[in-house]
Every structure is written in structure tokens, then in C-alpha cells.
Design an enzyme around this catalytic site. Sequence first.
Site, PDB file in Angstrom:
ATOM      1  N   HIS A  17      32.308  47.509  41.973  1.00 46.58           N
ATOM      2  CA  HIS A  17      31.431  47.536  40.795  1.00 46.58           C
ATOM      3  C   HIS A  17      30.167  48.333  41.101  1.00 46.58           C
ATOM      4  O   HIS A  17      29.732  49.167  40.309  1.00 46.58           O
ATOM      5  CB  HIS A  17      30.992  46.115  40.389  1.00 46.58           C
ATOM      6  CG  HIS A  17      32.075  45.215  39.933  1.00 46.58           C
ATOM      7  ND1 HIS A  17      32.204  43.942  40.434  1.00 46.58           N
ATOM      8  CD2 HIS A  17      33.047  45.366  39.009  1.00 46.58           C
ATOM      9  CE1 HIS A  17      33.224  43.343  39.841  1.00 46.58           C
ATOM     10  NE2 HIS A  17      33.762  44.193  38.973  1.00 46.58           N
ATOM     11  N   LYS A  41      37.635  30.518  30.510  1.00 47.94           N
ATOM     12  CA  LYS A  41      37.787  30.949  31.897  1.00 47.94           C
ATOM     13  C   LYS A  41      36.888  30.124  32.813  1.00 47.94           C
ATOM     14  O   LYS A  41      35.762  29.804  32.458  1.00 47.94           O
ATOM     15  CB  LYS A  41      37.429  32.437  32.001  1.00 47.94           C
ATOM     16  CG  LYS A  41      37.793  33.067  33.326  1.00 47.94           C
ATOM     17  CD  LYS A  41      37.601  34.576  33.268  1.00 47.94           C
ATOM     18  CE  LYS A  41      37.885  35.188  34.615  1.00 47.94           C
ATOM     19  NZ  LYS A  41      37.649  36.625  34.640  1.00 47.94           N
ATOM     20  N   ARG A  90      40.750  51.653  39.961  1.00 47.15           N
ATOM     21  CA  ARG A  90      41.075  51.574  41.387  1.00 47.15           C
ATOM     22  C   ARG A  90      42.445  52.150  41.693  1.00 47.15           C
ATOM     23  O   ARG A  90      42.680  52.645  42.789  1.00 47.15           O
ATOM     24  CB  ARG A  90      41.059  50.112  41.855  1.00 47.15           C
ATOM     25  CG  ARG A  90      39.705  49.466  41.813  1.00 47.15           C
ATOM     26  CD  ARG A  90      39.818  47.996  42.079  1.00 47.15           C
ATOM     27  NE  ARG A  90      40.601  47.410  40.988  1.00 47.15           N
ATOM     28  CZ  ARG A  90      40.964  46.148  40.905  1.00 47.15           C
ATOM     29  NH1 ARG A  90      40.662  45.328  41.855  1.00 47.15           N
ATOM     30  NH2 ARG A  90      41.645  45.703  39.883  1.00 47.15           N
ATOM     31  N   SER A 127      37.348  41.467  42.420  1.00 45.79           N
ATOM     32  CA  SER A 127      36.661  40.170  42.390  1.00 45.79           C
ATOM     33  C   SER A 127      37.611  39.043  42.788  1.00 45.79           C
ATOM     34  O   SER A 127      37.214  38.105  43.480  1.00 45.79           O
ATOM     35  CB  SER A 127      36.085  39.898  41.003  1.00 45.79           C
ATOM     36  OG  SER A 127      35.018  40.773  40.730  1.00 45.79           O
TER      37      SER A 127
END
Length: 152
Positions: A17, A41, A90, A127
Site C-alpha cells: 500500500h 467484516k 500485484r 494484508s
Amino acid sequence: MRRALFPGSFDPLTLGHYDIIQRGVTLFDELVIAIGINADKQYMFSLEDRINFIKEAFIDEPKIKVTTYTGMTVDFCKKIEANFILRGLRNPADFEFEKAIAHTNRKLSEIETVFLLTSSGKSYISSSIVRDVIRNGGDYTGLVPDTVVVKK
């Protein structure tokens, strides 16, 4: 003004990030880092911690703003008058996923999505991997900025 939104949960902020933000801020007059709030979440880090991780990491960058939002990202972009969404890629799987979202956002609004490839030395960091390392007592410090600190 070229304002971009970089949305995410940032649970936690990673060096991936950080890389995208550092490079993205050079492309826009203002970069709004927006932490999406999803009531369904469960997060490892509190919202306050995630905000602080980002603010402290970019304390000397006046072009960066940090905020939170709920609802659709394109609606939030309209609200803050952002013309761009910044996203990091990515790998090919990220591209396919992000491409579908970008096409949908473009269909719903006039928002353009700008993709930056994560630097090769950071493309493996996510993450979820960082959270797994933390949960299992591993050394996470090489995966996140120094501002990310796990409270024990």
C-alpha cells in the site's frame, strides 16, 4: 484539481500500500486514502488504529488526506469530487478482479481507475498475509511501515 481516491480496508497498511501511495501521490494534486467500513467484516485492527497508521506514515505529505466511508466507492468519489480511483496490482489475479470492478465503476459513473503495478520487491505482500504472520507470532515488521504496531 486532480483528486484521486485510494480505497481499501488497510487492515493493516502494508509496504505494498505504502508503495502505491508514495508513487500515486506524484500523479495527483490530492490523494484521499479512504478506509471503507463494512459492518459485516471483522477487522484485526480498530478503525482508529488503521487511520493512525496511515496518518503517521504520511505525516509530512500535505497532498494526502485520510478519511472513512461507507457505501459504494463511486458514490463517495462523487461526494468528495474525486475524478480518479487509484488501485495497486500485484499479480494477474489482482488485474482480473480489479478490471471487473473498474468496468462496473465506469458504467455507474464517470470515474476513471488508474492502476499502478506494485514494485517487484513488494508484490507478494498482502494484508491477509500480514494478519496471518501476526496471528502466528511472526516478525511482521518487514511487511509494514514502521507506523504499524501490534498492541500486545
